[in-house]
Scaffold this motif. Structure first.
Motif: not given
Length: 303
Positions: A118-127, A129-136, A174-178
């Motif tokens: 559950f804490y792992t998304p905090v460690l993911v770079s926002i860049v 995360a944003a690229i991944a969600f844009r693809w999703l 995305v903000t919620l996920w992070k």
């Protein structure tokens, strides 16, 4: 003997003070150069008209930029979008993080792996995360692909980032996920400070299941609830990276927030002074939220 004892301790106290300031000095210099001086210059520039040539002297215009701000419909629109972002993010992140904290606050085998997941998304770079969600979110992306496979050819791809109605909620997600994992840890620290004896005593009075959280958990976590609500509100008010990387304020300015408006005025329109004025308004909003935090959470040692 008393005067001599006092005089002997003064040099030691002075040396300790000097040593403390010596350790603090590098940090104070960095803060002054990177935060305080630029902030003071931005405040000064909000009352001037800056030209494109940085070598030109600033021209004092008084409250002209403030009057322009109060007459700017786009400023009020982006302020409304920012508060809509705040309202759409803060309640779900507070409730979701609290639910996750209650879920993982159990003595079960391997529960630490769930906490880490559950804490792992905090460690993911926002860049990233944003690229991944844009693809999703893309019309030929994973979400629309799943929906097409599920509903068949009658399904029309959803424009998550191209629809004015869906773009802002999509960025909010995305903000919620992070943020969920970060705030979960804060709540988890509060939960682990609650004695199990309180729950046992409540159970004797018939408070079990979800009722025990209403009677015991929520009242005792009130300082943590206030802290998470306020700092998540400040973070939502200052959102920029998600908007810049995913929508750049579009479509039709539906995701343009205050911080993005400051960026747009400063680097796209080259209205440096007006951007500083908008930044000053943003500073006042964040200051109010910070004062709320200190008023309700600081007195309980959660600052």
């Amino acid at each position: 003997m008393a005067p001599s004892s006092r005089s002997s301790t003064l040099p030691s106290s002075s040396r300790s003070t000097a040593a403390a300031w010596a350790f603090l000095a590098p940090a104070l210099v960095l803060i002054g150069l990177s935060v305080l001086i630029p902030a003071a210059m931005a405040l000064l520039m909000s009352f001037t008209q800056a030209g494109l040539d940085v070598s030109e002297p600033l021209r004092f215009v008084g409250l002209a930029n403030v009057r322009r701000l109060l007459a700017d419909p786009m400023f009020f629109r982006v302020t409304g979008t920012t508060f809509l972002y705040l309202i759409g993010v803060v309640p779900p992140v507070v409730l979701g993080a609290l639910a996750l904290a209650v879920l993982v606050n159990r003595q079960l085998p391997g529960i630490h792996w769930f906490r880490a997941a559950f804490y792992t998304p905090v460690l993911v770079s926002i860049v990233v995360a944003a690229i991944a969600f844009r693809w999703l979110y893309a019309e030929n992306g994973l979400i629309n692909g799943w929906l097409t496979a599920l509903l068949g050819d009658a399904f029309s791809p959803i424009g998550f980032l191209t629809s004015p109605l869906l773009a802002l909620p999509s960025v909010m997600l995305v903000t919620l996920w992070k943020g969920l994992g970060y705030y979960m840890v804060i709540f988890l620290a509060g939960l682990q400070g609650i004695s199990a004896d309180l729950y046992e005593a409540a159970a004797l009075d018939g408070s079990e299941g979800w009722r025990k959280h209403v009677d015991i958990t929520l009242p005792l976590l009130r300082p943590y609830l206030t802290l998470v609500a306020v700092i998540s509100a400040i973070a939502a008010t200052k959102v920029f990276e998600e908007v810049y990387l995913m929508t750049q304020g579009g479509p039709a300015d539906s995701t343009r927030t205050l911080v993005y408006y400051v960026y747009d005025q400063a680097f796209s329109e080259l209205e440096i002074s007006y951007a500083c004025t908008v930044g000053l308004a943003l500073f006042l909003i964040v200051l109010v939220l910070s004062l709320i935090r200190f008023a309700f959470a600081g007195e309980r040692g959660l600052t």
